[in-house]
Motif scaffolding. Structure first.
Motif, PDB file in Angstrom:
ATOM      1  N   ILE A 126       0.811  -1.219   0.000  1.00  0.00           N
ATOM      2  CA  ILE A 126       0.000   0.000   0.000  1.00  0.00           C
ATOM      3  C   ILE A 126       0.849   1.276   0.000  1.00  0.00           C
ATOM      4  N   LEU A 175       2.157   2.812  -3.343  1.00  0.00           N
ATOM      5  CA  LEU A 175       1.210   2.904  -4.438  1.00  0.00           C
ATOM      6  C   LEU A 175       0.829   4.294  -4.891  1.00  0.00           C
ATOM      7  N   TYR A 176       1.391   5.292  -4.263  1.00  0.00           N
ATOM      8  CA  TYR A 176       0.932   6.632  -4.574  1.00  0.00           C
ATOM      9  C   TYR A 176       1.792   7.357  -5.594  1.00  0.00           C
ATOM     10  N   LYS A 189      -0.228   8.977  -8.341  1.00  0.00           N
ATOM     11  CA  LYS A 189      -1.125   9.989  -7.818  1.00  0.00           C
ATOM     12  C   LYS A 189      -0.351  11.246  -7.415  1.00  0.00           C
ATOM     13  N   GLU A 249      -2.694   8.191   6.573  1.00  0.00           N
ATOM     14  CA  GLU A 249      -3.652   7.213   7.077  1.00  0.00           C
ATOM     15  C   GLU A 249      -3.195   5.791   6.731  1.00  0.00           C
ATOM     16  N   LEU A 250      -2.643   5.678   5.531  1.00  0.00           N
ATOM     17  CA  LEU A 250      -2.248   4.352   5.061  1.00  0.00           C
ATOM     18  C   LEU A 250      -0.911   3.882   5.618  1.00  0.00           C
ATOM     19  N   ARG A 251      -0.171   4.804   6.203  1.00  0.00           N
ATOM     20  CA  ARG A 251       1.146   4.405   6.718  1.00  0.00           C
ATOM     21  C   ARG A 251       1.026   3.335   7.801  1.00  0.00           C
ATOM     22  N   GLY A 252      -0.169   3.320   8.434  1.00  0.00           N
ATOM     23  CA  GLY A 252      -0.427   2.308   9.458  1.00  0.00           C
ATOM     24  C   GLY A 252      -0.448   0.905   8.881  1.00  0.00           C
ATOM     25  N   ALA A 253      -0.771   0.825   7.585  1.00  0.00           N
ATOM     26  CA  ALA A 253      -0.876  -0.487   6.945  1.00  0.00           C
ATOM     27  C   ALA A 253       0.428  -0.904   6.280  1.00  0.00           C
ATOM     28  N   LEU A 286       2.074  -4.640   5.081  1.00  0.00           N
ATOM     29  CA  LEU A 286       1.068  -5.673   5.386  1.00  0.00           C
ATOM     30  C   LEU A 286       0.707  -6.524   4.197  1.00  0.00           C
ATOM     31  N   MET A 323      -5.511   3.617   8.009  1.00  0.00           N
ATOM     32  CA  MET A 323      -6.113   2.285   8.013  1.00  0.00           C
ATOM     33  C   MET A 323      -5.377   1.410   9.024  1.00  0.00           C
ATOM     34  N   ASN A 325      -3.969  -1.914  10.910  1.00  0.00           N
ATOM     35  CA  ASN A 325      -3.476  -3.218  10.451  1.00  0.00           C
ATOM     36  C   ASN A 325      -4.576  -4.267  10.498  1.00  0.00           C
ATOM     37  N   TYR A 340      -7.152  -4.057   7.677  1.00  0.00           N
ATOM     38  CA  TYR A 340      -6.639  -4.573   6.404  1.00  0.00           C
ATOM     39  C   TYR A 340      -6.570  -6.097   6.427  1.00  0.00           C
ATOM     40  N   GLN A 341      -6.021  -6.609   7.524  1.00  0.00           N
ATOM     41  CA  GLN A 341      -5.825  -8.064   7.636  1.00  0.00           C
ATOM     42  C   GLN A 341      -7.157  -8.818   7.598  1.00  0.00           C
ATOM     43  N   GLN A 389      -4.844   0.354  -4.720  1.00  0.00           N
ATOM     44  CA  GLN A 389      -4.701   1.309  -3.614  1.00  0.00           C
ATOM     45  C   GLN A 389      -6.025   2.028  -3.336  1.00  0.00           C
ATOM     46  N   GLU A 390      -6.600   2.533  -4.404  1.00  0.00           N
ATOM     47  CA  GLU A 390      -7.823   3.314  -4.272  1.00  0.00           C
ATOM     48  C   GLU A 390      -8.963   2.433  -3.754  1.00  0.00           C
ATOM     49  N   CYS A 419      -8.709  -0.233  -1.822  1.00  0.00           N
ATOM     50  CA  CYS A 419      -8.497  -0.471  -0.376  1.00  0.00           C
ATOM     51  C   CYS A 419      -8.914   0.754   0.432  1.00  0.00           C
ATOM     52  N   LEU A 420      -8.520   1.908  -0.071  1.00  0.00           N
ATOM     53  CA  LEU A 420      -8.823   3.149   0.638  1.00  0.00           C
ATOM     54  C   LEU A 420     -10.333   3.393   0.711  1.00  0.00           C
ATOM     55  N   TYR A 439     -12.003   1.066   3.109  1.00  0.00           N
ATOM     56  CA  TYR A 439     -11.745   1.525   4.478  1.00  0.00           C
ATOM     57  C   TYR A 439     -12.648   2.712   4.825  1.00  0.00           C
ATOM     58  N   ARG A 440     -12.734   3.641   3.885  1.00  0.00           N
ATOM     59  CA  ARG A 440     -13.531   4.842   4.137  1.00  0.00           C
ATOM     60  C   ARG A 440     -15.020   4.551   4.280  1.00  0.00           C
TER      61      ARG A 440
END
Lengths: 220, 164
Positions: free
Chosen positions: A24, A27-28, A31, A211-215, A218, B1, B3, B6-7, B36-37, B39-40, B43-44
């Motif tokens: 994740i 992936l930016y 963007k 926000e995604l840095r937490g994932a 993974l 997000m 862990n 996601y898991q 990516q989008e 997953c995001l 989550y949202r």
């Protein structure tokens, strides 16, 4: 076709564990490039508009009979364009080899620094533009039998300072001071109008990435 | 997000998400961006999930909506490099699963279908029941079978023309 599509699908994905979900955090790239490209494009458009206006102004002002003011406005625009060009060049010095998040964060920091510098500059730039505008208006009003002449006829007792109406001087001075005082707010309003969308996009992308840095790590 | 989210809520469906994203993209960069989008957005939108359908249905629905939106956006910006007449480069994703030539040919053919048909055929190939496919696509289950047959015919035709 030898096999049915169902068979091709099944054989192709015989072992689903070979499917690798992208990481994740990596992936930016695209963007972030889009956001920065869009910002650069808007800065470039702004620059071109300034250059075009710096050519148009003297011509336009010449026909209004106020060539000097036109030249002054043009000079000021050229100076602003030169400064914007320098700022745009400095974005290229940011480290693009870093991760997308680091890159976008450094763009954000760069932007904040640029805006802070610009806020200081517009404190003097806006009053100058205002003075040129006032001077243009006054010069066109002050022609024989123009608006200024009519006002002078209507109010013959109004005070004059060096052949200039005291009231006009006061309006000019208050306006200039106002421009000096409110320059920051005007500049921010101006920015919101022109670049609001792309700045918001930059912020939201950074927020998403945070926000995604937490994932992180993974998805393998 | 987190862990955990996601898991537990995305990773079990990662395989099909990858397959869906692949059907709408022709480069590794785009594929990763779409994934990516997805997953995001999953989550949202987790708080909008009202348990009126299965979580998996919700996830697939979001993934398809995201892919369709991104594809439309790209088409508007003129960033789609292939037309229905030209097949894109096939071997793009860095997944060993996508090294299979017939599978890549099938994907290339799928990309020539309309956006909705791509979704339909992938869900069908994933052996989702017609009712679930209908739920995901927001349509009725009645005409799914007929439509799938038509799509399969079309895919066969494309693959025969292009690869045989």
């Amino acid at each position: 076709m030898k096999n049915s599509i169902e068979a091709i699908w099944k054989e192709g994905f015989l072992n689903e564990s070979t499917l690798v979900a992208p990481r994740i955090n990596d992936l930016y790239n695209q963007k972030s490039m889009h956001v920065v490209d869009r910002m650069k494009r808007m800065f470039r458009i702004n620059l071109v508009v300034m250059l075009v206006m710096s050519v148009i102004f003297p011509v336009m002002y010449y026909f209004l009979g106020v060539l000097w003011q036109g030249l002054a406005a043009s000079l000021l625009l050229l100076a602003t364009a030169w400064y914007t060009r320098r700022q745009m060049a400095s974005i290229g010095t940011l480290d693009q080899g870093a991760t997308s998040f680091d890159y976008l964060s450094s763009v954000d920091r760069w932007l904040k620094e640029v805006l802070l510098k610009n806020e200081k500059i517009v404190r003097f730039l806006y009053p100058l533009y205002f003075l040129i505008a006032i001077s243009t208006i006054w010069s066109t009003f002050n022609r024989p039998r123009g608006v200024a002449w009519s006002l002078q006829q209507k109010y013959p007792h109004s005070i004059l300072v060096d052949n200039l109406s005291m009231l006009a001087l006061i309006v000019g001075a208050v306006g200039t001071l106002g421009m000096f005082y409110f320059s920051r707010k005007i500049y921010r309003f101006d920015l919101r109008l022109m670049f609001g969308g792309v700045f918001r996009k930059l912020k939201s992308t950074i927020a998403e990435m945070e926000e995604l840095r937490g994932a992180n790590s993974l998805t393998r | 997000m987190s862990n955990d989210f996601y898991q537990l809520s995305i990773l079990p469906y990662a395989a099909i998400l990858i397959k869906i994203c692949r059907a709408y993209t022709s480069s590794q960069e785009d594929f990763e961006d779409y994934y990516q989008e997805v997953c995001l957005q999953v989550y949202r939108s987790r708080e909008s999930f009202r348990e009126q359908c299965k979580w998996s249905t919700w996830v697939y629905r979001i993934s398809l909506n995201v892919c369709l939106t991104l594809l439309k956006k790209k088409q508007r910006n003129g960033q789609i490099y292939f037309t229905s007449d030209v097949l894109p480069e096939t071997s793009s994703a860095q997944n060993s699963a996508f090294e299979s030539e017939p599978l890549n040919q099938l994907y290339a053919a799928i990309r020539r279908l309309s956006e909705v048909d791509r979704a339909l055929i992938i869900l069908y190939l994933e052996e989702k029941p017609y009712q679930e496919i209908a739920d995901i696509l927001g349509t009725s289950a009645n005409n799914i079978a007929v439509r799938i047959n038509r799509i399969k015919e079309r895919l066969k035709k494309i693959m025969d023309e292009k690869f045989n």
